[in-house]
Design an enzyme around this catalytic site. Structure first.
Site, PDB file in Angstrom:
ATOM      1  N   ASP A  11       0.866  -1.176   0.000  1.00 36.41           N
ATOM      2  CA  ASP A  11       0.000   0.000   0.000  1.00 36.41           C
ATOM      3  C   ASP A  11       0.901   1.224   0.000  1.00 36.41           C
ATOM      4  OD1 ASP A  11      -2.154  -1.677   0.128  1.00 36.41           O
ATOM      5  OD2 ASP A  11      -2.590  -1.322   2.245  1.00 36.41           O
ATOM      6  N   ASP A 132     -15.388  -7.144  -4.134  1.00 33.98           N
ATOM      7  CA  ASP A 132     -15.585  -7.469  -2.714  1.00 33.98           C
ATOM      8  C   ASP A 132     -16.919  -8.166  -2.580  1.00 33.98           C
ATOM      9  OD1 ASP A 132     -13.239  -6.212  -1.979  1.00 33.98           O
ATOM     10  OD2 ASP A 132     -14.213  -4.274  -1.725  1.00 33.98           O
TER      11      ASP A 132
END
Length: 246
Positions: A11, A132
């Site tokens: 990230d 998701d």
């Protein structure tokens, strides 16, 4: 069978490798290693891909960490996929024309089918979609509720569009990979022809072996390697071995 690829995740924020606590930008851990330094370690461990998320891009749009990402790719020689705030064709073009291997469309793929379809038509296998799933429905990141979209219907639609790579996160169980996921991933693998990448909750070598047993294309490994609960060398071997072990 084919070996499963391990995609270690980084990230990014402000050119650094970071981690957010529960998605809160005010609770950010900055890792001491540079993104390029981490990527060199991934390569040394036998990985071929890195999974990059631009958290700044996710929050603000654009490609604020592009230079960091290009430096990482050049230094490590890894193939790179990148996600985080890719909401229009300009951003897709910027990443792909700079030489990135795949871009990941997230919420935009659900909300803006015209954009998704145009991107896939133009860039084919360089477009991946992150989905998701919560209790069999498509969830939109950051939302407490799921959409009405049936996950299997949406995945079948992506397959029909010609999406070649789908990154699937089951958020029903707080991002941990437990029993329920195996059935889900197996079901998707059997019904769809795209490469399926499992994401979320790969904590240890048992998780890697279990996912490799489902014949998935890949598995994303996040903080498990940064926090030392998973050795990447071991993970690559467990996922089907380095070339010389094949």
């Amino acid at each position: 069978g084919e070996k499963m690829i391990i995609l270690p995740a980084i990230d990014l924020f402000g050119g650094r490798a970071v981690r957010l606590l529960r998605g809160d930008y005010n609770q950010m851990t900055v890792y001491p290693q540079t993104p390029a330094g981490l990527a060199k370690k991934f390569k040394a461990a036998g990985c071929t891909w890195a999974h990059l998320v631009d958290l700044e891009g996710a929050r603000d749009g654009g490609t604020p960490n592009l230079d960091t990402i290009l430096d990482l790719k050049k230094t490590s020689g890894l193939s790179c996929e990148v996600g985080g705030g890719i909401r229009d064709m300009k951003v897709v073009e910027k990443y792909l024309e700079a030489g990135l291997d795949r871009v990941i469309l997230g919420t935009a793929a659900v909300k803006d089918p015209a954009f998704l379809e145009a991107a896939v038509k133009k860039y084919k296998e360089k477009i991946a979609v992150g989905v998701d799933i919560a209790n069999g429905r498509v969830a939109v990141k950051g939302w407490t509720e799921t959409t009405d979209l049936d996950a299997m219907d949406f995945l079948t639609y992506l397959d029909g569009l010609g999406v070649r790579t789908v990154i699937c996160t089951d958020i029903s169980r707080d991002g941990t990979l437990c029993g329920a996921n195996d059935g889900l991933y197996k079901n998707i693998s059997e019904k769809c022809s795209f490469g399926l990448i499992a994401s979320g909750g790969v904590k240890d070598i048992q998780d890697v072996k279990r996912l490799a047993g489902l014949s998935l294309y890949g598995a994303i490994v996040g903080k498990a390697y940064l926090e030392g609960t998973l050795d990447l060398n071991d993970a690559v071997v467990a996922a089907g071995g380095k070339e010389e072990d094949a």
